[in-house]
Design a protein around this motif. Structure first.
Motif, PDB file in Angstrom:
ATOM      1  N   LEU A  36       0.501  -1.737   0.164  1.00 44.01           N
ATOM      2  CA  LEU A  36       0.204  -0.086   0.029  1.00 44.01           C
ATOM      3  C   LEU A  36       0.837   1.314  -0.078  1.00 44.01           C
ATOM      4  CD1 LEU A  36      -2.632   1.574   0.383  1.00 44.01           C
ATOM      5  CD2 LEU A  36      -2.495   1.164   2.637  1.00 44.01           C
ATOM      6  N   ARG A  37       1.729   1.254   0.740  1.00 43.61           N
ATOM      7  CA  ARG A  37       2.734   2.671   1.070  1.00 43.61           C
ATOM      8  C   ARG A  37       3.776   2.999  -0.155  1.00 43.61           C
ATOM      9  NH1 ARG A  37       6.853   5.353   2.343  1.00 43.61           N
ATOM     10  NH2 ARG A  37       6.846   6.895   4.212  1.00 43.61           N
ATOM     11  N   CYS A  85       1.202   4.507  -3.255  1.00 44.10           N
ATOM     12  CA  CYS A  85       0.882   5.905  -2.866  1.00 44.10           C
ATOM     13  C   CYS A  85       2.608   6.437  -3.584  1.00 44.10           C
ATOM     14  CB  CYS A  85       0.645   5.726  -1.590  1.00 44.10           C
ATOM     15  SG  CYS A  85      -0.755   4.805  -0.632  1.00 44.10           S
ATOM     16  N   LEU A 126       1.750  10.308   2.564  1.00 47.92           N
ATOM     17  CA  LEU A 126       2.402   9.338   3.265  1.00 47.92           C
ATOM     18  C   LEU A 126       2.744   9.000   4.718  1.00 47.92           C
ATOM     19  CD1 LEU A 126       5.378   8.822   1.117  1.00 47.92           C
ATOM     20  CD2 LEU A 126       3.188   7.835   0.925  1.00 47.92           C
ATOM     21  N   ILE A 163      -0.593   8.088   6.130  1.00 44.60           N
ATOM     22  CA  ILE A 163      -0.782   6.469   5.720  1.00 44.60           C
ATOM     23  C   ILE A 163       0.199   5.598   7.148  1.00 44.60           C
ATOM     24  CG2 ILE A 163      -0.007   4.533   4.200  1.00 44.60           C
ATOM     25  CD1 ILE A 163      -2.598   6.133   3.249  1.00 44.60           C
ATOM     26  N   ASP A 164       1.490   6.657   7.203  1.00 44.07           N
ATOM     27  CA  ASP A 164       1.858   5.921   8.365  1.00 44.07           C
ATOM     28  C   ASP A 164       1.376   5.684   9.312  1.00 44.07           C
ATOM     29  OD1 ASP A 164       3.667   4.957   6.224  1.00 44.07           O
ATOM     30  OD2 ASP A 164       5.254   6.666   6.858  1.00 44.07           O
TER      31      ASP A 164
END
Length: 255
Positions: A179-180, A183, A242, A245-246
């Motif tokens: 996923l990361r 992105c 990001l 997301i993290d």
């Protein structure tokens, strides 16, 4: 202490790298000696400051940001949903595969020109950003789901792990790196394709329109100033998303 020292070293290295390329840019501009061909960093930043004093400058940034971000978010959501369905339904995966391959194969310019037949220039950057991001998200998430070992699923069944915990601790933890990565790649791609769509479609009060006008009138300082704006927005959006997301992955105790 070690982490903070490392961050300081990285930050210093990045600053030195930026300074190096600014010097290269300045020297190149001085050698050419014609700012209509290559404007100097000082002239570009000066023009950027002048543009930032105008309301239209911020209006253009807001317009492009909303449109391109909308396209990215739509592709992000639909890409994840499509990958989940494709991982469970073979017929759906076979059905959607030609569409994904087509999107990946056709040049961005061709998509933009074709899309102008059906979509107004005002919403063109949404559609183009969506198309460019969708395959990246879909492929990465699907690969992440397929990478989950059968042993983990069997273990979950043996210990009767609930569906919510199974999704959280098995599926999400395995898919998180994919996923990361999706992105990281697609965030830059969406801005490149979105601005390209605006340059061709020329919607009013957009960054793309300002870039096109600068090119037509050979206004090199404006061209470089707007290019700097695109770079700054793209990097900030990428870092911000990001980081989000993290943060979410950390809250879910995936990292």
């Amino acid at each position: 202490m070690k982490i903070s020292t490392t961050l300081k070293k990285i930050s210093k290295a990045h600053i030195l790298a930026i300074i190096f390329w600014l010097i290269v840019w300045q020297i190149s501009s001085m050698i050419i000696g014609q700012e209509i061909l290559l404007v100097s960093p000082f002239s570009s930043l000066k023009r950027l400051f002048e543009l930032s004093m105008k309301f239209e400058f911020w209006q253009s940034i807001l317009f492009s940001f909303i449109k391109i971000t909308t396209g990215f978010i739509l592709a992000f959501i639909i890409g994840i949903i499509s990958a989940i369905i494709a991982s469970n339904k073979k017929n759906f995966r076979i059905l959607i595969e030609p569409l994904i391959l087509t999107i990946q194969s056709i040049p961005v310019a061709s998509f933009i020109i074709l899309s102008l037949i059906w979509i107004s220039s005002k919403n063109l950057s949404i559609f183009i950003s969506f198309l460019m991001v969708l395959p990246v998200v879909y492929r990465n998430i699907l690969d992440g789901i397929n990478s989950i070992s059968r042993e983990l699923n069997d273990m979950a069944k043996v210990f009767k792990v609930s569906r919510i915990k199974k999704i959280r601790y098995i599926y999400l933890s395995e898919v998180a790196p994919y996923l990361r990565a999706a992105c990281s790649v697609s965030l830059g791609l969406c801005w490149k394709s979105g601005i390209a769509a605006e340059i061709i479609g020329m919607p009013a009060n957009s960054i793309g329109e300002n870039l096109y006008k600068a090119k037509v009138y050979l206004n090199t300082p404006d061209l470089f100033a707007w290019t700097i704006v695109i770079i700054i927005i793209s990097i900030c959006f990428q870092k911000g998303f990001l980081s989000l997301i993290d943060y979410l992955l950390k809250r879910l105790e995936i990292n």
